[in-house]
Design a protein around this motif. Sequence first.
Motif, PDB file in Angstrom:
ATOM      1  N   SER A   1     -46.527  51.808  74.809  1.00  0.00           N
ATOM      2  CA  SER A   1     -46.016  52.954  74.049  1.00  0.00           C
ATOM      3  C   SER A   1     -44.627  52.714  73.472  1.00  0.00           C
ATOM      4  O   SER A   1     -44.163  53.474  72.622  1.00  0.00           O
ATOM      5  N   GLY A   2     -43.959  51.660  73.955  1.00  0.00           N
ATOM      6  CA  GLY A   2     -42.596  51.385  73.507  1.00  0.00           C
ATOM      7  C   GLY A   2     -41.529  52.115  74.304  1.00  0.00           C
ATOM      8  O   GLY A   2     -40.347  52.052  73.968  1.00  0.00           O
ATOM      9  N   LYS A   3     -41.932  52.782  75.390  1.00  0.00           N
ATOM     10  CA  LYS A   3     -40.949  53.475  76.225  1.00  0.00           C
ATOM     11  C   LYS A   3     -40.080  52.476  76.987  1.00  0.00           C
ATOM     12  O   LYS A   3     -38.956  52.798  77.380  1.00  0.00           O
ATOM     13  N   ILE A   4     -40.615  51.281  77.243  1.00  0.00           N
ATOM     14  CA  ILE A   4     -39.813  50.198  77.811  1.00  0.00           C
ATOM     15  C   ILE A   4     -40.126  48.917  77.046  1.00  0.00           C
ATOM     16  O   ILE A   4     -41.197  48.775  76.446  1.00  0.00           O
ATOM     17  N   THR A   5     -39.173  47.995  77.060  1.00  0.00           N
ATOM     18  CA  THR A   5     -39.415  46.659  76.530  1.00  0.00           C
ATOM     19  C   THR A   5     -39.880  45.756  77.665  1.00  0.00           C
ATOM     20  O   THR A   5     -39.812  46.120  78.842  1.00  0.00           O
ATOM     21  N   PHE A   6     -40.321  44.568  77.314  1.00  0.00           N
ATOM     22  CA  PHE A   6     -40.703  43.598  78.342  1.00  0.00           C
ATOM     23  C   PHE A   6     -39.525  43.323  79.263  1.00  0.00           C
ATOM     24  O   PHE A   6     -39.687  43.219  80.490  1.00  0.00           O
ATOM     25  N   GLU A   7     -38.322  43.234  78.709  1.00  0.00           N
ATOM     26  CA  GLU A   7     -37.131  42.952  79.519  1.00  0.00           C
ATOM     27  C   GLU A   7     -36.811  44.074  80.489  1.00  0.00           C
ATOM     28  O   GLU A   7     -36.142  43.851  81.503  1.00  0.00           O
ATOM     29  N   GLU A   8     -37.308  45.280  80.218  1.00  0.00           N
ATOM     30  CA  GLU A   8     -37.050  46.429  81.086  1.00  0.00           C
ATOM     31  C   GLU A   8     -38.134  46.624  82.149  1.00  0.00           C
ATOM     32  O   GLU A   8     -38.046  47.550  82.950  1.00  0.00           O
ATOM     33  N   VAL A   9     -39.135  45.759  82.167  1.00  0.00           N
ATOM     34  CA  VAL A   9     -40.192  45.847  83.184  1.00  0.00           C
ATOM     35  C   VAL A   9     -39.620  45.677  84.580  1.00  0.00           C
ATOM     36  O   VAL A   9     -39.967  46.397  85.526  1.00  0.00           O
ATOM     37  N   GLY A  10     -38.733  44.706  84.721  1.00  0.00           N
ATOM     38  CA  GLY A  10     -38.154  44.370  86.017  1.00  0.00           C
ATOM     39  C   GLY A  10     -37.546  42.989  85.966  1.00  0.00           C
ATOM     40  O   GLY A  10     -37.440  42.377  84.901  1.00  0.00           O
ATOM     41  N   LYS A  11     -37.194  42.472  87.111  1.00  0.00           N
ATOM     42  CA  LYS A  11     -36.493  41.195  87.195  1.00  0.00           C
ATOM     43  C   LYS A  11     -37.421  40.037  86.840  1.00  0.00           C
ATOM     44  O   LYS A  11     -38.534  39.928  87.335  1.00  0.00           O
ATOM     45  N   GLU A  12     -36.917  39.141  85.990  1.00  0.00           N
ATOM     46  CA  GLU A  12     -37.669  37.935  85.643  1.00  0.00           C
ATOM     47  C   GLU A  12     -37.619  36.952  86.808  1.00  0.00           C
ATOM     48  O   GLU A  12     -36.627  36.878  87.535  1.00  0.00           O
ATOM     49  N   TYR A  13     -38.702  36.205  86.987  1.00  0.00           N
ATOM     50  CA  TYR A  13     -38.694  35.119  87.964  1.00  0.00           C
ATOM     51  C   TYR A  13     -39.336  33.881  87.344  1.00  0.00           C
ATOM     52  O   TYR A  13     -40.042  33.976  86.330  1.00  0.00           O
ATOM     53  N   PRO A  14     -39.092  32.704  87.887  1.00  0.00           N
ATOM     54  CA  PRO A  14     -39.560  31.468  87.249  1.00  0.00           C
ATOM     55  C   PRO A  14     -41.078  31.402  87.148  1.00  0.00           C
ATOM     56  O   PRO A  14     -41.790  31.775  88.085  1.00  0.00           O
TER      57      PRO A  14
END
Length: 278
Positions: free
Chosen positions: A145-158
């Motif tokens: 829906s665009g309410k969050i971006t991929f970067e706002e999903v949560g913490k990135e991990y390798p």
Amino acid sequence: MKPTIVMQSDFGINSGLVACMHGMCKLVDSELVTCDITHLLPAFDIEAASYCLQYTVPYWPAGTVFVSVVDPGVGTSRRASVAKLKNGSYVVTPDNGTLTYLNAMIGVEAIREIDEEKNRYQETKEVHTFHGRDLFAYCAAKLASGKITFEEVGKEYPTEEIVLHKIQTAEVREKYVKAVIQSYDPFGSAELSVLNSNFVKAGFKMGDKLHITIGTEDKKVFDGLIPYERSFGYVGKGEDVLFNDLASFVTIGSNQADFRQKYHMDPDVNYTVEICEA
């Protein structure tokens, strides 16, 4: 236009579980379009979920958000994740091996662990056994829906930390292939562990009659000639044929018959397949 959400699970279709996932997406954004791959994956079969995704994902537009829930570890410390694929699509899933085939055949560009404080449905926070609805569908809907971006999903991990299961491979050389039967399709055709593209590299051509043996160390269940053709219609009813399957792998089937049942093959037995010139 907002991306479509495309779902698969082992939930079955004899309850309201799937409807709850669709409904959750609509609660987030009533304009979202949701579709299904299947909800009849074998219960707890993570490899089946992984296999199904690899031949489905490429045929949806970049940006599509896939939700895959085969999650025997639901409610435990296994990571709930969103993977961004190298083709531009996203997969919202437990990181439990589901991403194996996609990682090998498309590639995972980045992966993030879902922040359950921000991207989990809070009205059911005391429920820990339906992450398909409360975490995966909810987070997927926010992303689509665009309410969050991929970067706002949560913490990135390798990406190196992604849980992967072993993929069966094949020995391929000039006019010879040694593979295993890795699964059976709904019609009983035997899907081998050799990619269509690799089979061509062995030098086999459509119309060839090939010598094929199928068996275990103790017993052969098939030893004979099978033609390599474009489709079932090139052989008579009930006859066997080797063909390039839609699911990326070379397959042996029978025209209007069940190949597995025809040769009394046990789906729980590991069969080796050898293919060479007649």
